[in-house]
Design an enzyme around this catalytic site. Structure first.
Site, PDB file in Angstrom:
ATOM      1  N   ARG A 108      -8.673  -0.366   4.451  1.00 44.03           N
ATOM      2  CA  ARG A 108      -7.751   0.604   3.850  1.00 44.03           C
ATOM      3  C   ARG A 108      -6.413  -0.052   3.528  1.00 44.03           C
ATOM      4  NH1 ARG A 108      -6.679   5.587   7.207  1.00 44.03           N
ATOM      5  NH2 ARG A 108      -5.356   5.792   5.369  1.00 44.03           N
ATOM      6  N   ASP A 145       4.613   0.422  12.124  1.00 41.31           N
ATOM      7  CA  ASP A 145       3.394  -0.192  11.573  1.00 41.31           C
ATOM      8  C   ASP A 145       3.218  -1.636  12.008  1.00 41.31           C
ATOM      9  OD1 ASP A 145       3.463   1.550   8.372  1.00 41.31           O
ATOM     10  OD2 ASP A 145       2.905   2.172  10.384  1.00 41.31           O
ATOM     11  N   ARG A 162       0.258  14.587  13.068  1.00 41.02           N
ATOM     12  CA  ARG A 162       0.781  14.286  11.730  1.00 41.02           C
ATOM     13  C   ARG A 162       0.827  15.531  10.818  1.00 41.02           C
ATOM     14  NH1 ARG A 162      -1.294   8.644   9.773  1.00 41.02           N
ATOM     15  NH2 ARG A 162       0.634   8.718   8.591  1.00 41.02           N
ATOM     16  N   LYS A 185       0.850  -1.205   0.000  1.00 46.96           N
ATOM     17  CA  LYS A 185       0.000   0.000   0.000  1.00 46.96           C
ATOM     18  C   LYS A 185       0.887   1.258   0.000  1.00 46.96           C
ATOM     19  CE  LYS A 185      -1.730   1.579   4.054  1.00 46.96           C
ATOM     20  NZ  LYS A 185      -1.432   2.990   4.339  1.00 46.96           N
ATOM     21  N   ASN A 186       1.906   1.256   0.878  1.00 54.48           N
ATOM     22  CA  ASN A 186       2.707   2.467   1.057  1.00 54.48           C
ATOM     23  C   ASN A 186       3.752   2.667  -0.029  1.00 54.48           C
ATOM     24  OD1 ASN A 186       1.150   2.985   3.226  1.00 54.48           O
ATOM     25  ND2 ASN A 186       2.659   2.423   4.763  1.00 54.48           N
ATOM     26  N   CYS A 219      -4.898  12.593  12.673  1.00 51.79           N
ATOM     27  CA  CYS A 219      -5.647  11.325  12.600  1.00 51.79           C
ATOM     28  C   CYS A 219      -5.528  10.687  13.989  1.00 51.79           C
ATOM     29  CB  CYS A 219      -5.084  10.430  11.507  1.00 51.79           C
ATOM     30  SG  CYS A 219      -3.569   9.611  11.977  1.00 51.79           S
TER      31      CYS A 219
HETATM   32  C1  EPZ Z   1       4.219   6.910   6.501  1.00 48.56           C
HETATM   33  O1  EPZ Z   1       3.430   7.925   7.068  1.00 48.56           O
HETATM   34  C2  EPZ Z   1       3.308   5.707   6.330  1.00 48.56           C
HETATM   35  N1  EPZ Z   1       2.219   6.042   5.413  1.00 48.56           N
HETATM   36  C3  EPZ Z   1       2.752   5.295   7.690  1.00 48.56           C
HETATM   37  O2  EPZ Z   1       1.982   4.120   7.495  1.00 48.56           O
HETATM   38  C4  EPZ Z   1       3.929   4.957   8.607  1.00 48.56           C
HETATM   39  O3  EPZ Z   1       3.425   4.630   9.891  1.00 48.56           O
HETATM   40  C5  EPZ Z   1       4.861   6.166   8.706  1.00 48.56           C
HETATM   41  O4  EPZ Z   1       5.298   6.556   7.386  1.00 48.56           O
HETATM   42  C6  EPZ Z   1       6.094   5.869   9.536  1.00 48.56           C
HETATM   43  O5  EPZ Z   1       6.787   4.778   8.975  1.00 48.56           O
HETATM   44  C7  EPZ Z   1       2.473   6.041   4.073  1.00 48.56           C
HETATM   45  O6  EPZ Z   1       3.579   5.772   3.634  1.00 48.56           O
HETATM   46  C8  EPZ Z   1       1.316   6.353   3.176  1.00 48.56           C
HETATM   47  P1  EPZ Z   1       6.203  10.242   8.638  1.00 48.56           P
HETATM   48  P2  EPZ Z   1       4.002   9.445   7.108  1.00 48.56           P
HETATM   49  O7  EPZ Z   1       6.130  11.511   7.862  1.00 48.56           O
HETATM   50  O8  EPZ Z   1       4.900   9.671   5.968  1.00 48.56           O
HETATM   51  C9  EPZ Z   1       6.417  13.676  11.913  1.00 48.56           C
HETATM   52  C10 EPZ Z   1       0.135   2.722   7.765  1.00 48.56           C
HETATM   53  O9  EPZ Z   1      -0.316   2.165   8.768  1.00 48.56           O
HETATM   54  N2  EPZ Z   1       6.293  14.637  10.793  1.00 48.56           N
HETATM   55  O10 EPZ Z   1       7.335   9.311   8.385  1.00 48.56           O
HETATM   56  O11 EPZ Z   1       2.826  10.342   7.297  1.00 48.56           O
HETATM   57  C11 EPZ Z   1       5.147  12.853  12.099  1.00 48.56           C
HETATM   58  O12 EPZ Z   1       4.207  13.547  12.905  1.00 48.56           O
HETATM   59  C12 EPZ Z   1       0.585   4.160   7.837  1.00 48.56           C
HETATM   60  O13 EPZ Z   1       0.293   2.187   6.632  1.00 48.56           O
HETATM   61  C13 EPZ Z   1       6.344  16.009  11.055  1.00 48.56           C
HETATM   62  O14 EPZ Z   1       6.469  16.422  12.204  1.00 48.56           O
HETATM   63  O15 EPZ Z   1       4.846   9.426   8.446  1.00 48.56           O
HETATM   64  C14 EPZ Z   1       5.668  11.600  12.771  1.00 48.56           C
HETATM   65  O16 EPZ Z   1       5.758  11.826  14.165  1.00 48.56           O
HETATM   66  C15 EPZ Z   1       0.304   4.758   9.198  1.00 48.56           C
HETATM   67  N3  EPZ Z   1       6.219  16.885  10.021  1.00 48.56           N
HETATM   68  C16 EPZ Z   1       7.077  11.430  12.183  1.00 48.56           C
HETATM   69  O17 EPZ Z   1       7.409  12.696  11.580  1.00 48.56           O
HETATM   70  C17 EPZ Z   1       6.081  16.463   8.723  1.00 48.56           C
HETATM   71  O18 EPZ Z   1       5.997  17.312   7.799  1.00 48.56           O
HETATM   72  C18 EPZ Z   1       7.168  10.369  11.092  1.00 48.56           C
HETATM   73  O19 EPZ Z   1       6.102  10.614  10.194  1.00 48.56           O
HETATM   74  C19 EPZ Z   1       6.025  15.069   8.465  1.00 48.56           C
HETATM   75  C20 EPZ Z   1       6.148  14.184   9.515  1.00 48.56           C
END
Ligand code: EPZ
Length: 420
Positions: free
Chosen positions: A399, A307, A122, A22-23, A117
């Site tokens: 999803r 995850d 996020r 998915k990701n 969410c």
């Molecule tokens: C991706 O989300 C995945 N989703 C998530 O999978 C996964 O849990 C996550 O990466 C971590 O591995 C997809 O790839 C579609 P991040 P993402 O940006 O990119 C902070 C699932 O279950 N952050 O790596 O949204 C954020 O709050 C989903 O399949 C900022 O502060 O996660 C978090 O604490 C859930 N500012 C940390 O970074 C930003 O601009 C990591 O988030 C972006 C992120």
């Protein structure tokens, strides 16, 4: 809302075919916006999030056709509305991934802020700041990001304070058509980021270092079309392996790879599982034993994936001994603990740490899914609980898990979906 009814007790046995990731398919679909040529994507999982992304691209004017089984053809040539509305973005945060490609290819985009969410606020500040560094003028008002780059984007040096998977992906895609070189430091190293880089290079991009923490992108004038097969879903793979470990079973996960979930396999071996691997399969055999509790500390790849945290919490609830889970990526990713407690789990929460004392068995109860991976952990708990567990709000599961009832039933589970 649909529910799952799960009657526990059967050890899982047999083969399960793992779907495309998915990701990985979500950023790859967004990446199709970077070219006017036709792109064919194979091994696409049938998931609600994929349908949402296709709807989003279609609404913008791209032409998508789903051919047999798991293949989608995308042609963005006709795109005439670089706009991602709140109605769609609020159902799938990954919609933010169209921002980089739209600004890079069309010079402007209006994308709704995803909003928080269940697992945390996020924010997308890294995505916005990175595009500003590449020359985009961005205003955020009324819940929308307005981005303009009249003369196109230019290469920049970007350094992430915190590793961000979609932040890395968005800026890598934007850099592909920017003038000059972009260097992304402290980039996410997830296999899905590497898959996206390989996909973009297949279209004619010039990306080096994807899959490492430093990615270098030389902008090119345009991209061509092509055909790409999405990598297997490592989280789906891990979820079925944990299900087999919890039920004392023996399964083979097919059409997957061991090298994309090494940290998960190591923890399963620590829990007493016998793991064997091949070129495109991973097998797990508990030899009828109950798993041993394991300690988990989530962190960006190649660390233990956040995850998979919920699934290992479910495993620890029925394991021998005490397991400590530390969640370092998201602020609020323990919602499943409250539901597992309703089934008799012994879980103490303290900030971002959960301490789980294994109990001999869980007891079925009506529980409610709150987010994608939390709902998976409740299904896993239902597979071992005495009696029939009802998991409500399983739209969360739809999803990210293709045909989960069919795949589990094929492995010997007693599970069915009822429309509420
Ligand atoms: C991706 O989300 C995945 N989703 C998530 O999978 C996964 O849990 C996550 O990466 C971590 O591995 C997809 O790839 C579609 P991040 P993402 O940006 O990119 C902070 C699932 O279950 N952050 O790596 O949204 C954020 O709050 C989903 O399949 C900022 O502060 O996660 C978090 O604490 C859930 N500012 C940390 O970074 C930003 O601009 C990591 O988030 C972006 C992120």
């Amino acid at each position: 809302m649909d529910k799952h009814l799960i009657t526990g007790g059967a050890p899982l046995e047999g083969d399960v075919r793992i779907s495309g990731a998915k990701n990985s398919v979500l950023p790859i679909l967004a990446g199709c916006l970077l070219t006017d040529e036709s792109v064919v994507i194979k091994n696409v999982p049938h998931l609600n999030d994929v349908t949402t992304m296709m709807k989003l691209l279609g609404q913008m004017g791209a032409n998508l056709t789903v051919s047999e089984g798991l293949t989608i053809e995308v042609e963005a040539r006709g795109l005439n509305q670089p706009y991602a509305p709140y109605e769609l973005v609020r159902t799938m945060r990954a919609s933010i991934l169209v921002l980089g490609p739209l600004v890079a290819k069309y010079g402007h985009a209006t994308v709704s802020l995803p909003g928080g969410c269940a697992i945390g606020p996020r924010p997308v500040d890294f995505h916005v700041e990175g595009l500003r560094k590449m020359g985009a003028e961005i205003t955020v008002e009324g819940g929308y990001i307005q981005a303009v780059a009249k003369n196109g984007l230019k290469g920049a040096n970007i350094n992430f304070d915190i590793v961000s998977v979609t932040g890395t992906e968005n800026l890598m895609m934007a850099a592909v058509l920017a003038k000059g070189k972009t260097i992304i430091e402290n980039a996410a190293r997830e296999p899905e980021v590497q898959d996206l880089g390989n996909f973009l290079n297949m279209l004619g991009a010039n990306i080096q270092g994807h899959g490492t923490s430093t990615i270098v992108i030389e902008g090119v004038k345009s991209l061509k079309g092509g055909t790409y097969t999405v990598l297997p879903d490592r989280v789906e793979t891990g979820t079925y392996l944990v299900a087999a470990a919890m039920t004392g079973g023996r399964i083979v996960a097919k059409a997957t790879r061991a090298n994309i979930l090494t940290s998960v396999l190591e923890k399963l071996e620590e829990a007493g599982a016998h793991i064997a691997t091949g070129e495109d399969w991973v097998s797990l055999d508990m030899r009828g034993n109950r798993p041993k509790a394991v300690d988990i500390y989530t962190s960006p790849f190649p660390g233990f994936p956040t995850d998979m945290q919920a699934q290992f919490m479910a495993l620890n609830t029925v394991a021998i001994g005490k397991g400590i889970l530390t969640e370092t990526v998201f602020e609020n990713r323990f919602m499943h603990a409250h539901e597992l407690r309703r089934m008799g789990a012994n879980i103490q929460l303290n900030g971002n740490t959960a301490i789980i004392e294994g109990v001999p068995h869980l007891t079925a109860a009506p529980v409610m899914a709150t987010d994608l991976r939390a709902s998976a952990s409740l299904v896993l708990a239902g597979l071992v609980a005495k009696g029939t567990t009802t998991v409500d709000r399983i739209y969360h599961i739809d999803r990210g898990y293709e045909c989960i009832e069919e795949k589990l039933a094929q492995l010997g589970a007693t599970i069915k979906r009822v429309a509420a």
